[in-house]
Scaffold this motif. Sequence first.
Motif, short mmCIF file in Angstrom:
data_model
loop_
_atom_site.label_atom_id
_atom_site.label_comp_id
_atom_site.label_asym_id
_atom_site.label_seq_id
_atom_site.Cartn_x
_atom_site.Cartn_y
_atom_site.Cartn_z
N THR A 217 5.09 3.29 6.41
CA THR A 217 3.90 4.04 6.79
C THR A 217 4.19 5.64 6.44
O THR A 217 5.21 5.95 6.12
CB THR A 217 3.71 4.05 8.28
N SER A 218 3.32 6.22 6.44
CA SER A 218 3.63 7.85 6.02
C SER A 218 4.37 8.45 7.11
O SER A 218 5.18 9.31 6.80
CB SER A 218 2.23 8.46 6.13
N LYS A 241 -2.00 5.82 1.17
CA LYS A 241 -2.22 4.46 0.43
C LYS A 241 -2.65 4.62 -0.86
O LYS A 241 -2.13 3.86 -1.73
CB LYS A 241 -3.40 3.77 1.41
N TYR A 251 -0.13 -1.86 -1.60
CA TYR A 251 0.08 -1.12 -0.03
C TYR A 251 -0.09 -2.23 0.80
O TYR A 251 0.92 -2.60 1.74
CB TYR A 251 -0.94 0.16 0.25
N ARG A 255 3.05 -4.17 2.85
CA ARG A 255 3.14 -4.02 4.61
C ARG A 255 3.07 -5.13 5.22
O ARG A 255 3.79 -5.29 6.07
CB ARG A 255 1.91 -2.92 4.88
#
Length: 278
Positions: A217-218, A241, A251, A255
């Motif tokens: 994730t960011s 994304k 993405y 994930r």
Amino acid sequence: MIRKRRNQQWTVRQNTTISNIMGLSKLNNDELLGVLRLVEAESTKRFGNIGKALRLAGIIKSVNFVYTDEEIFDRLKQIEQKYGKVTQGLCVKERIQPAYQTISKRYGSFENACKLAGVVFSKRNITHPKRERKYTDEQILEAIRIVASKFDHKLSTDQYKTSNMNPSFNTIISRFGTFGDACKAAGVTYIHGRKFSQKTLATKLRDQILKIGFVPTSTIYAEFKVSPRLATIYHHGLKWKEAIELAGFDYEKSRAAGEIIESTTSNQNKSWFEDGTT
């Protein structure tokens, strides 16, 4: 059973012979760590990342290996014992296996896994105690206006950084997310100081994701403190994304699977990574 025991004994003798030839037992801790860094670099070139190399060598479990509940809970308890709590970011930092994505998928959520393990779960990845704010939002915006007034009410990140004005640049980013958003709130024109093109950004991001070994994730990516920075990605007008897909990865699928999956819809960008141009 006898054949298995003989194979194990042969493996031990083989590893001991290799260790003696390389002189590993004579190295001090720093020298051994240096050798491991060289192995990581070479493994990344040959296999894509160090994790894959370790799995092929049988040092760590295969991604298809089914961990028992006890094994997973023990890993979470080890993190709690070290940090006093368990977060997804700490799982990444400690490089536990299985990855937190796999744990979340197995128990419905990462929080549920922590409850079952009897450990303290926290959504906050910051391990430092919360401090009282020194500057109000208006004080920060006024500082931006003061510096911008010297540059015809236009401002870049470098201009603010070199002004030695308080609050610091990092404080502004922490409060407003990006320097561009802070300038907008202050009524100042933000000057984009991009150091490289979007093509170079995608190539650098792709290299970092391959080194990490999965699509984070960011928030998790920011904890690695690598280039390109998250703020740089946002300055290019990209959401996280979008940046991942620009780098050639899917993405959503990555994930969900907990591993890197190449995008099938970004063929237009693949030439960037094949010819090595930026």
